[in-house]
Each structure stands twice: as structure tokens, then as C-alpha cells.
Design a protein around this motif. Structure first.
Motif, PDB file in Angstrom:
ATOM      1  N   ALA A 180      -5.858   2.621  -2.547  1.00 37.35           N
ATOM      2  CA  ALA A 180      -6.587   3.724  -1.935  1.00 37.35           C
ATOM      3  C   ALA A 180      -6.868   4.791  -2.976  1.00 37.35           C
ATOM      4  CB  ALA A 180      -5.808   4.311  -0.764  1.00 37.35           C
ATOM      5  N   VAL A 181      -7.861   5.616  -2.686  1.00 38.96           N
ATOM      6  CA  VAL A 181      -8.210   6.726  -3.574  1.00 38.96           C
ATOM      7  C   VAL A 181      -7.716   8.021  -2.938  1.00 38.96           C
ATOM      8  CG1 VAL A 181     -10.079   7.994  -4.682  1.00 38.96           C
ATOM      9  CG2 VAL A 181     -10.244   5.502  -4.413  1.00 38.96           C
ATOM     10  N   PRO A 182      -6.709   8.676  -3.539  1.00 44.85           N
ATOM     11  CA  PRO A 182      -6.221   9.944  -2.998  1.00 44.85           C
ATOM     12  C   PRO A 182      -7.045  11.109  -3.551  1.00 44.85           C
ATOM     13  CG  PRO A 182      -4.804   9.229  -4.778  1.00 44.85           C
ATOM     14  CD  PRO A 182      -5.887   8.200  -4.658  1.00 44.85           C
ATOM     15  N   ARG A 183      -7.271  12.119  -2.721  1.00 40.37           N
ATOM     16  CA  ARG A 183      -7.977  13.305  -3.201  1.00 40.37           C
ATOM     17  C   ARG A 183      -7.553  14.519  -2.396  1.00 40.37           C
ATOM     18  NH1 ARG A 183     -12.986  15.166  -0.902  1.00 40.37           N
ATOM     19  NH2 ARG A 183     -13.374  14.225   1.151  1.00 40.37           N
ATOM     20  N   GLN A 184      -7.671  15.662  -3.023  1.00 39.98           N
ATOM     21  CA  GLN A 184      -7.369  16.926  -2.366  1.00 39.98           C
ATOM     22  C   GLN A 184      -8.666  17.521  -1.864  1.00 39.98           C
ATOM     23  OE1 GLN A 184      -4.840  19.539  -4.597  1.00 39.98           O
ATOM     24  NE2 GLN A 184      -5.269  21.321  -3.315  1.00 39.98           N
ATOM     25  N   VAL A 185      -8.793  17.649  -0.536  1.00 45.54           N
ATOM     26  CA  VAL A 185     -10.006  18.181   0.073  1.00 45.54           C
ATOM     27  C   VAL A 185     -10.070  19.700  -0.093  1.00 45.54           C
ATOM     28  CG1 VAL A 185     -11.331  18.365   2.207  1.00 45.54           C
ATOM     29  CG2 VAL A 185     -10.056  16.263   1.703  1.00 45.54           C
ATOM     30  N   ASP A 186      -8.939  20.345   0.185  1.00 44.16           N
ATOM     31  CA  ASP A 186      -8.795  21.785   0.001  1.00 44.16           C
ATOM     32  C   ASP A 186      -7.310  22.057  -0.244  1.00 44.16           C
ATOM     33  OD1 ASP A 186      -7.447  22.135   2.553  1.00 44.16           O
ATOM     34  OD2 ASP A 186      -9.393  22.074   3.536  1.00 44.16           O
ATOM     35  N   PRO A 187      -6.887  23.310  -0.439  1.00 46.75           N
ATOM     36  CA  PRO A 187      -5.482  23.561  -0.805  1.00 46.75           C
ATOM     37  C   PRO A 187      -4.433  23.047   0.178  1.00 46.75           C
ATOM     38  CG  PRO A 187      -6.817  25.485  -1.286  1.00 46.75           C
ATOM     39  CD  PRO A 187      -7.700  24.532  -0.538  1.00 46.75           C
ATOM     40  N   LYS A 188      -4.835  22.697   1.407  1.00 44.57           N
ATOM     41  CA  LYS A 188      -3.835  22.214   2.364  1.00 44.57           C
ATOM     42  C   LYS A 188      -4.254  20.927   3.084  1.00 44.57           C
ATOM     43  CE  LYS A 188      -5.536  25.172   6.110  1.00 44.57           C
ATOM     44  NZ  LYS A 188      -5.165  26.072   7.212  1.00 44.57           N
ATOM     45  N   THR A 189      -5.283  20.247   2.584  1.00 44.38           N
ATOM     46  CA  THR A 189      -5.766  19.007   3.206  1.00 44.38           C
ATOM     47  C   THR A 189      -5.914  17.924   2.146  1.00 44.38           C
ATOM     48  OG1 THR A 189      -7.026  20.319   4.811  1.00 44.38           O
ATOM     49  CG2 THR A 189      -7.531  17.969   4.672  1.00 44.38           C
ATOM     50  N   PHE A 190      -5.387  16.741   2.467  1.00 42.10           N
ATOM     51  CA  PHE A 190      -5.407  15.630   1.517  1.00 42.10           C
ATOM     52  C   PHE A 190      -5.890  14.362   2.222  1.00 42.10           C
ATOM     53  CE2 PHE A 190      -2.475  18.786   0.155  1.00 42.10           C
ATOM     54  CZ  PHE A 190      -2.609  18.839  -1.221  1.00 42.10           C
ATOM     55  N   GLN A 191      -6.658  13.560   1.514  1.00 41.09           N
ATOM     56  CA  GLN A 191      -7.177  12.321   2.078  1.00 41.09           C
ATOM     57  C   GLN A 191      -6.842  11.143   1.183  1.00 41.09           C
ATOM     58  OE1 GLN A 191     -11.391  12.594   2.907  1.00 41.09           O
ATOM     59  NE2 GLN A 191     -11.030  13.372   4.977  1.00 41.09           N
ATOM     60  N   PHE A 192      -6.646   9.997   1.835  1.00 39.68           N
ATOM     61  CA  PHE A 192      -6.384   8.739   1.154  1.00 39.68           C
ATOM     62  C   PHE A 192      -7.335   7.707   1.759  1.00 39.68           C
ATOM     63  CE2 PHE A 192      -2.710  11.408   1.487  1.00 39.68           C
ATOM     64  CZ  PHE A 192      -2.103  11.365   0.244  1.00 39.68           C
ATOM     65  N   VAL A 193      -8.307   7.251   0.976  1.00 41.20           N
ATOM     66  CA  VAL A 193      -9.335   6.335   1.483  1.00 41.20           C
ATOM     67  C   VAL A 193      -9.123   4.964   0.856  1.00 41.20           C
ATOM     68  CG1 VAL A 193     -11.805   5.891   1.702  1.00 41.20           C
ATOM     69  CG2 VAL A 193     -10.954   8.251   1.749  1.00 41.20           C
ATOM     70  N   ALA A 194      -8.965   3.951   1.696  1.00 39.75           N
ATOM     71  CA  ALA A 194      -8.749   2.592   1.200  1.00 39.75           C
ATOM     72  C   ALA A 194      -9.915   2.161   0.319  1.00 39.75           C
ATOM     73  CB  ALA A 194      -8.573   1.624   2.370  1.00 39.75           C
ATOM     74  N   SER A 195      -9.588   1.542  -0.818  1.00 41.40           N
ATOM     75  CA  SER A 195     -10.615   1.133  -1.779  1.00 41.40           C
ATOM     76  C   SER A 195     -11.391  -0.088  -1.323  1.00 41.40           C
ATOM     77  CB  SER A 195      -9.965   0.837  -3.140  1.00 41.40           C
ATOM     78  OG  SER A 195      -9.215   1.940  -3.598  1.00 41.40           O
ATOM     79  N   GLN A 196     -10.803  -0.853  -0.423  1.00 40.46           N
ATOM     80  CA  GLN A 196     -11.426  -2.074   0.078  1.00 40.46           C
ATOM     81  C   GLN A 196     -10.818  -2.404   1.432  1.00 40.46           C
ATOM     82  OE1 GLN A 196     -10.395  -4.692  -3.123  1.00 40.46           O
ATOM     83  NE2 GLN A 196      -8.266  -4.917  -2.482  1.00 40.46           N
ATOM     84  N   ALA A 197     -11.290  -3.488   2.028  1.00 39.94           N
ATOM     85  CA  ALA A 197     -10.737  -3.908   3.315  1.00 39.94           C
ATOM     86  C   ALA A 197      -9.233  -4.152   3.181  1.00 39.94           C
ATOM     87  CB  ALA A 197     -11.436  -5.169   3.802  1.00 39.94           C
ATOM     88  N   ILE A 198      -8.495  -3.760   4.202  1.00 40.62           N
ATOM     89  CA  ILE A 198      -7.038  -3.937   4.201  1.00 40.62           C
ATOM     90  C   ILE A 198      -6.714  -5.241   4.931  1.00 40.62           C
ATOM     91  CG2 ILE A 198      -4.829  -2.904   4.819  1.00 40.62           C
ATOM     92  CD1 ILE A 198      -6.217  -0.204   4.926  1.00 40.62           C
ATOM     93  N   PRO A 199      -6.172  -6.234   4.225  1.00 39.80           N
ATOM     94  CA  PRO A 199      -5.902  -7.529   4.864  1.00 39.80           C
ATOM     95  C   PRO A 199      -4.750  -7.459   5.845  1.00 39.80           C
ATOM     96  CG  PRO A 199      -5.074  -7.508   2.614  1.00 39.80           C
ATOM     97  CD  PRO A 199      -5.817  -6.220   2.808  1.00 39.80           C
ATOM     98  N   PRO A 200      -4.609  -8.487   6.679  1.00 37.29           N
ATOM     99  CA  PRO A 200      -3.470  -8.543   7.608  1.00 37.29           C
ATOM    100  C   PRO A 200      -2.150  -8.446   6.854  1.00 37.29           C
ATOM    101  CG  PRO A 200      -5.069 -10.250   8.141  1.00 37.29           C
ATOM    102  CD  PRO A 200      -5.502  -9.646   6.841  1.00 37.29           C
TER     103      PRO A 200
END
Length: 255
Positions: A180-200
Motif C-alpha cells: 500500500a501507499v501511505p500518505r499524510q492528507v493533513d496534520p491529523k489524517t492519514f491514508q493507506f491505499v492498496a497498490s494493487q488488488a488484495i488477494p484472498p
């Protein structure tokens, strides 16, 4: 001797063939499931008292007829309690039930199904005692997209929202499991977006660390019990070591 070698080779070949067959059957079963997740988006809203309000938005896509019961299992080994559970579809709360099994909370609900079609369910719950204390730091440490799935997730995203008191105070943020790609949206919000489909059977776990004194939440009950057990094991080990050293020194068991 020759017969034993031949027998060992036969047994080895049979075991290898059986293992290959099991892998093939498992893979085929996963491929034949008539549904998948188009997306799973999870929001973790951390409260000033240390509770976490979790919202899971799960979009199922059904390609053929299938059973109409859905479920979600959440491990209870690192929480004190999970409560205030609701399941909704189309902004309407639908009937659901909960229970515990094998130290997991299960959430179950049913729905109508006329495939091919999609259903988006919103699961909400409150996690009590989910923050972990680690030395001078407090951790948000959560398996947001679970591994106990039989179908893939095309896209996954985890958003963590922290209280205003933690704005700009985060020490680190990272993820484990699925890439996943982690990023800081703002000083108190963080996101983690999967880089590809997540297998079973693969999970997406997130971790955020911040200084312990800011929220000053108490150590959760499950962690207190774990620490007591670890101290007990350590003391038992020390006592055993001391006794062993004493025996070696005085030779009382050397006869």
C-alpha cells in the motif's frame, strides 16, 4: 535396504502429489466463487478517550447465484470490547446479529440477491481498548482489511482520523501485509491505499505512532493481562535459572 529406499520414494511422491492436489483444489475453489469485492474502504476515527469508531464500506459484486448471508469476523485478542455494531445498505440500517467464536466477534446479516448485481454494505462499530501502549508511545495498530476472505478485493483504502490534540504530533505511520501507499492528507489524517488488488487470505494492517502523554489513555485491559503473564514467565524463568545454578554449585544432584 533397496526396498526401504523405494518405499520412501513412493511415500514422498504420494505426499507431493497430495499437496499439489490440495493447492490446485483450493485455487480452483477460489476462482469459482461467484463474487468479489470491488472495493473495501475503512475509516478509523480515533477518539480522545482512546476508543476507535470504525466504518467499513464494502462493495460486493455478485456474478452468479450465491447464498444471501454475509459476515465479518474481528479478532478480540487485542481489544477490550467491540460494541455499537450496525450494518446498513442504501443509508438504511438492516437487521444483523453478533456473537463470539474462537476469540473473534462475528457480525452476520442477510440480504436479497438477484445476480448479476452489486451490494454496498456499511459496517460500523466502536473499538474499546484498541490503542496499544508501546514504551513512551501510543499506537493505532489495526487490521483494517481482514485476511479471512475467500475472494479478492479489487481496491482497498484505509483512512485514519486523529483528534485535534494530535495534529502535527504523529511520529510515524506505516502499513503491513498487502502492499500500500501511505500518505499524510493533513496534520491529523492519514491514508493507506492498496497498490494493487488484495488477494484472498491477505490483510492490510496499519500503524500510527504518537507520543503517549498527549492523549494519556490508560493501558487496555488485555495488554495489562499480557504484561502480567510475561512478567510471570520471566520470573519463573529466573527462578528456574537460579535453582539450576544452585544445583551446579553445591553438587546436591551430582550423584
Amino acid at each position: 535396504m533397496i526396498n526401504k529406499r523405494i518405499l520412501k520414494k513412493i511415500v514422498f511422491c504420494l505426499l507431493a502429489s497430495l499437496s499439489l492436489l490440495l493447492v490446485t483444489v483450493t485455487h480452483a475453489a477460489a476462482q469459482q466463487l461467484p463474487f468479489y469485492w470491488d472495493n473495501i474502504n475503512v475509516t478509523i476515527d480515533v477518539q480522545t478517550n482512546g476508543d476507535m469508531l470504525v466504518t467499513e464500506t464494502q462493495k460486493y459484486v455478485f456474478t452468479a447465484d450465491y447464498n444471501t448471508e454475509r459476515y465479518r469476523y474481528i479478532p478480540l485478542d487485542k481489544v477490550d470490547e467491540i460494541k455499537d455494531v450496525t450494518v446498513a445498505e442504501n443509508n438504511q440500517i438492516i437487521a444483523s446479529s453478533t456473537g463470539t467464536e474462537n476469540n473473534q466477534l462475528w457480525i452476520r446479516w442477510q440480504h436479497e440477491l438477484k445476480p448479476p448485481e452489486s451490494h454496498t454494505f456499511v459496517i460500523k462499530y466502536r473499538v474499546v481498548g484498541g490503542l496499544q501502549l508501546d514504551g513512551e508511545n501510543t499506537l493505532v495498530y489495526w487490521k483494517a482489511i481482514a485476511a479471512g476472505r475467500k475472494a479478492p478485493v479489487n481496491t482497498g483504502k484505509v483512512t485514519v482520523k486523529l483528534p485535534e490534540a494530535l495534529s502535527g504530533k504523529v511520529l510515524s505511520f506505516t502499513n503491513f501485509g498487502a502492499a500500500a501507499v501511505p500518505r499524510q492528507v493533513d496534520p491529523k489524517t492519514f491514508q493507506f491505499v492498496a497498490s494493487q488488488a488484495i488477494p484472498p487470505e491477505q490483510e492490510l494492517e496499519v500503524q500510527i505512532a504518537f507520543p503517549r502523554p498527549i492523549l494519556n489513555v490508560r493501558q487496555p485491559g488485555w495488554q495489562q493481562i499480557l504484561n502480567l503473564r510475561q512478567r510471570g514467565w520471566q520470573q519463573s524463568g529466573n527462578q528456574f535459572q537460579s535453582a539450576s545454578q544452585g544445583e551446579d554449585h553445591d553438587g546436591s544432584f551430582g550423584v
